[in-house]
Design an enzyme around this catalytic site. Structure first.
Site, PDB file in Angstrom:
ATOM      1  N   SER A 143      34.306  49.392  99.974  1.00 25.14           N
ATOM      2  CA  SER A 143      34.478  49.237 101.425  1.00 25.14           C
ATOM      3  C   SER A 143      33.330  49.971 102.112  1.00 25.14           C
ATOM      4  O   SER A 143      32.798  50.950 101.560  1.00 25.14           O
ATOM      5  CB  SER A 143      35.806  49.870 101.851  1.00 25.14           C
ATOM      6  OG  SER A 143      35.842  50.055 103.252  1.00 25.14           O
ATOM      7  N   TYR A 156      41.127  57.385 101.578  1.00 27.69           N
ATOM      8  CA  TYR A 156      40.656  56.012 101.327  1.00 27.69           C
ATOM      9  C   TYR A 156      39.137  56.001 101.126  1.00 27.69           C
ATOM     10  O   TYR A 156      38.630  55.412 100.163  1.00 27.69           O
ATOM     11  CB  TYR A 156      41.064  55.120 102.500  1.00 27.69           C
ATOM     12  CG  TYR A 156      40.652  53.668 102.358  1.00 27.69           C
ATOM     13  CD1 TYR A 156      41.276  52.837 101.432  1.00 27.69           C
ATOM     14  CD2 TYR A 156      39.634  53.118 103.145  1.00 27.69           C
ATOM     15  CE1 TYR A 156      40.904  51.499 101.298  1.00 27.69           C
ATOM     16  CE2 TYR A 156      39.258  51.789 103.021  1.00 27.69           C
ATOM     17  CZ  TYR A 156      39.894  50.986 102.103  1.00 27.69           C
ATOM     18  OH  TYR A 156      39.522  49.661 101.969  1.00 27.69           O
ATOM     19  N   ALA A 158      37.167  58.445 100.259  1.00 33.69           N
ATOM     20  CA  ALA A 158      36.803  59.118  99.006  1.00 33.69           C
ATOM     21  C   ALA A 158      36.995  58.161  97.831  1.00 33.69           C
ATOM     22  O   ALA A 158      36.155  58.094  96.920  1.00 33.69           O
ATOM     23  CB  ALA A 158      37.648  60.377  98.823  1.00 33.69           C
ATOM     24  N   SER A 159      38.085  57.388  97.863  1.00 31.19           N
ATOM     25  CA  SER A 159      38.334  56.458  96.749  1.00 31.19           C
ATOM     26  C   SER A 159      37.267  55.367  96.721  1.00 31.19           C
ATOM     27  O   SER A 159      36.797  54.971  95.648  1.00 31.19           O
ATOM     28  CB  SER A 159      39.737  55.844  96.853  1.00 31.19           C
ATOM     29  OG  SER A 159      39.803  54.822  97.836  1.00 31.19           O
ATOM     30  N   LYS A 160      36.856  54.900  97.891  1.00 30.66           N
ATOM     31  CA  LYS A 160      35.881  53.798  97.914  1.00 30.66           C
ATOM     32  C   LYS A 160      34.471  54.301  97.562  1.00 30.66           C
ATOM     33  O   LYS A 160      33.675  53.571  96.964  1.00 30.66           O
ATOM     34  CB  LYS A 160      35.910  53.106  99.279  1.00 30.66           C
ATOM     35  CG  LYS A 160      37.219  52.332  99.514  1.00 30.66           C
ATOM     36  CD  LYS A 160      37.479  51.314  98.414  1.00 30.66           C
ATOM     37  CE  LYS A 160      38.643  50.402  98.690  1.00 30.66           C
ATOM     38  NZ  LYS A 160      38.871  49.407  97.635  1.00 30.66           N
ATOM     39  N   THR A 191      42.870  40.178 106.792  1.00 32.56           N
ATOM     40  CA  THR A 191      43.861  40.057 105.709  1.00 32.56           C
ATOM     41  C   THR A 191      45.070  40.931 106.055  1.00 32.56           C
ATOM     42  O   THR A 191      45.027  41.709 107.007  1.00 32.56           O
ATOM     43  CB  THR A 191      43.301  40.582 104.358  1.00 32.56           C
ATOM     44  OG1 THR A 191      43.180  42.009 104.449  1.00 32.56           O
ATOM     45  CG2 THR A 191      41.969  39.970 103.986  1.00 32.56           C
TER      46      THR A 191
HETATM   47  N1  LIG Z   1      40.833  43.733 104.441  1.00 31.51           N
HETATM   48  C1  LIG Z   1      39.839  44.526 104.782  1.00 31.51           C
HETATM   49  O1  LIG Z   1      39.494  44.672 105.965  1.00 31.51           O
HETATM   50  C2  LIG Z   1      39.081  45.268 103.721  1.00 31.51           C
HETATM   51  C3  LIG Z   1      37.863  45.883 104.073  1.00 31.51           C
HETATM   52  C4  LIG Z   1      37.145  46.563 103.111  1.00 31.51           C
HETATM   53  C5  LIG Z   1      37.625  46.635 101.817  1.00 31.51           C
HETATM   54  N2  LIG Z   1      38.813  46.032 101.506  1.00 31.51           N
HETATM   55  C6  LIG Z   1      39.288  46.159 100.139  1.00 31.51           C
HETATM   56  O2  LIG Z   1      39.501  44.863  99.610  1.00 31.51           O
HETATM   57  C7  LIG Z   1      40.549  44.891  98.641  1.00 31.51           C
HETATM   58  C8  LIG Z   1      41.580  43.827  98.980  1.00 31.51           C
HETATM   59  O3  LIG Z   1      42.070  44.058 100.270  1.00 31.51           O
HETATM   60  P1  LIG Z   1      42.987  42.989 101.020  1.00 31.51           P
HETATM   61  O4  LIG Z   1      42.676  43.132 102.443  1.00 31.51           O
HETATM   62  O5  LIG Z   1      42.888  41.668 100.362  1.00 31.51           O
HETATM   63  O6  LIG Z   1      44.437  43.662 100.751  1.00 31.51           O
HETATM   64  P2  LIG Z   1      45.904  43.023 100.600  1.00 31.51           P
HETATM   65  O7  LIG Z   1      45.967  41.685 101.215  1.00 31.51           O
HETATM   66  O8  LIG Z   1      46.838  44.083 101.061  1.00 31.51           O
HETATM   67  O9  LIG Z   1      46.029  42.880  99.017  1.00 31.51           O
HETATM   68  C9  LIG Z   1      46.107  43.991  98.193  1.00 31.51           C
HETATM   69  C10 LIG Z   1      46.308  43.495  96.788  1.00 31.51           C
HETATM   70  O10 LIG Z   1      46.396  44.641  95.919  1.00 31.51           O
HETATM   71  C11 LIG Z   1      47.447  44.406  95.001  1.00 31.51           C
HETATM   72  N3  LIG Z   1      48.005  45.668  94.530  1.00 31.51           N
HETATM   73  C12 LIG Z   1      48.238  46.786  95.267  1.00 31.51           C
HETATM   74  N4  LIG Z   1      48.805  47.726  94.496  1.00 31.51           N
HETATM   75  C13 LIG Z   1      48.915  47.206  93.250  1.00 31.51           C
HETATM   76  C14 LIG Z   1      49.412  47.667  92.016  1.00 31.51           C
HETATM   77  N5  LIG Z   1      49.909  48.920  91.870  1.00 31.51           N
HETATM   78  N6  LIG Z   1      49.385  46.856  90.931  1.00 31.51           N
HETATM   79  C15 LIG Z   1      48.890  45.605  91.051  1.00 31.51           C
HETATM   80  N7  LIG Z   1      48.395  45.093  92.189  1.00 31.51           N
HETATM   81  C16 LIG Z   1      48.409  45.888  93.275  1.00 31.51           C
HETATM   82  C17 LIG Z   1      48.472  43.626  95.799  1.00 31.51           C
HETATM   83  O11 LIG Z   1      49.289  42.915  94.886  1.00 31.51           O
HETATM   84  P3  LIG Z   1      50.920  42.909  94.963  1.00 31.51           P
HETATM   85  O12 LIG Z   1      51.291  42.883  96.397  1.00 31.51           O
HETATM   86  O13 LIG Z   1      51.259  41.674  94.211  1.00 31.51           O
HETATM   87  O14 LIG Z   1      51.287  44.145  94.269  1.00 31.51           O
HETATM   88  C18 LIG Z   1      47.582  42.689  96.604  1.00 31.51           C
HETATM   89  O15 LIG Z   1      47.282  41.534  95.867  1.00 31.51           O
HETATM   90  C19 LIG Z   1      41.103  46.315  98.675  1.00 31.51           C
HETATM   91  O16 LIG Z   1      40.521  47.064  97.631  1.00 31.51           O
HETATM   92  C20 LIG Z   1      40.630  46.855 100.014  1.00 31.51           C
HETATM   93  O17 LIG Z   1      40.502  48.240 100.010  1.00 31.51           O
HETATM   94  C21 LIG Z   1      39.547  45.352 102.418  1.00 31.51           C
END
Ligand SMILES: NC(=O)c1ccc[n+]([C@@H]2O[C@H](COP(=O)([O-])OP(=O)(O)OC[C@H]3O[C@@H](n4cnc5c(N)ncnc54)[C@H](OP(=O)(O)O)[C@@H]3O)[C@@H](O)[C@H]2O)c1
Length: 252
Positions: A143, A156, A158-160, A191
């Site tokens: 991120s 968050y 720190a993790s990224k 999302t």
């Molecule tokens: N959206 C943004 O604006 C944004 C910006 C920068 C970076 N990101 C990064 O992009 C990635 C995806 O984000 P997103 O927006 O698509 O999020 P999201 O729609 O909330 O999806 C998160 C996904 O992570 C899975 N997950 C979470 N905990 C889990 C676990 N313990 N075991 C297995 N699966 C797990 C969930 O699966 P289940 O629900 O099936 O468990 C879900 O498919 C993340 O790493 C996020 O930090 C997002």
């Protein structure tokens, strides 16, 4: 031959049940990949499955990725069905925006367990010869928060940041095994994770964040297209890099 083709590649995607991971699954299937979709929510994984390009083969693993001992046997089963794996996208992640006084050790631990440790543990499994195609490519979704400071994001961010630097070191270690490793740093993407964050921080702070994106908020496909580049032979000379996909957010 189209250098962006994913034909005859098997790609494992965590977070495939929602958001960016779902979009990566759909877009990779359009490029010809066969897929292993990983998430906890089986119904949502089935929904992703139903959205894939017809003709692409796909398998589901409904597991919690913080329990890697269950993951390896599931991966072994899917490799038997689809063949060895040549691509990995670690997209599963959780986000929390909270003032520092609300951060505690459990919060840091939970975020790191999913965003960082689970991804690197799965990479360890996928780098084993018995599961790995001759050449492969791993992509970690980080991120812009891993590069740019934001209030309320200590854990968050720190993790990224750990994802970006860990992926760089993995790239140096795994190049000998013909594995390329890169990360992608998106800014805000439309999302469920973003919807939850906007609920947490309120309308005013949300509008402020939207204003900071010169090209506006991104769509999941914008990140998926970057993944296709990094997974395909088009990026065969790219490893150890962090690809910023952020609508100009970090250029200011
Ligand atoms: N959206 C943004 O604006 C944004 C910006 C920068 C970076 N990101 C990064 O992009 C990635 C995806 O984000 P997103 O927006 O698509 O999020 P999201 O729609 O909330 O999806 C998160 C996904 O992570 C899975 N997950 C979470 N905990 C889990 C676990 N313990 N075991 C297995 N699966 C797990 C969930 O699966 P289940 O629900 O099936 O468990 C879900 O498919 C993340 O790493 C996020 O930090 C997002």
């Amino acid at each position: 031959m189209d250098p962006f083709s994913l034909k005859s590649k098997v790609i494992l995607i965590t977070g495939a049940s929602s958001g960016i991971g779902r979009s990566c699954s759909v877009e990779c299937s359009k490029r010809g990949a066969d897929l292993i979709l990983l998430g906890r929510n089986r119904d949502e994984l089935m929904k992703t499955l139903s959205l894939l390009e017809s003709g692409s083969k796909a398998e589901i693993i409904a597991e919690d990725i913080t329990q890697p001992e269950n993951i390896e046997s599931a991966i072994a089963d899917k490799v038997m069905i689809l063949g060895k794996i040549s691509g990995f996208i670690h997209c599963a992640g959780i986000e929390k925006t909270l003032p520092l006084k609300k951060h505690n050790a459990a919060l840091y631990h939970d975020i790191f367990a999913i965003n960082v440790i689970a991804g690197f543990e799965i990479a360890k499994i996928l780098s084993l010869k018995k599961y790995k195609e001759e050449t492969s490519s791993f992509v970690f979704i980080s991120s812009v928060a891993g590069m740019v400071g934001e209030p309320g994001k200590a854990a968050y961010s720190a993790s990224k940041g750990a994802v970006i630097s860990g992926a760089r070191s993995l790239a140096m270690e795994l190049c000998r095994s013909n594995v390329r490793v890169n990360s992608i740093s998106p800014a805000m993407v439309n999302t469920p994770i973003l919807e939850r964050m906007f609920e947490e921080i309120g309308e005013e702070a949300s509008s402020e964040i939207i204003r900071k994106h010169p090209l506006g908020i991104g769509n999941p496909e914008d990140v998926a297209n970057a993944c296709i580049f990094l997974l395909s032979d088009a990026s065969r000379w790219v490893t150890g890099t962090n690809l910023v996909i952020d609508g100009g957010y970090s250029a200011q």
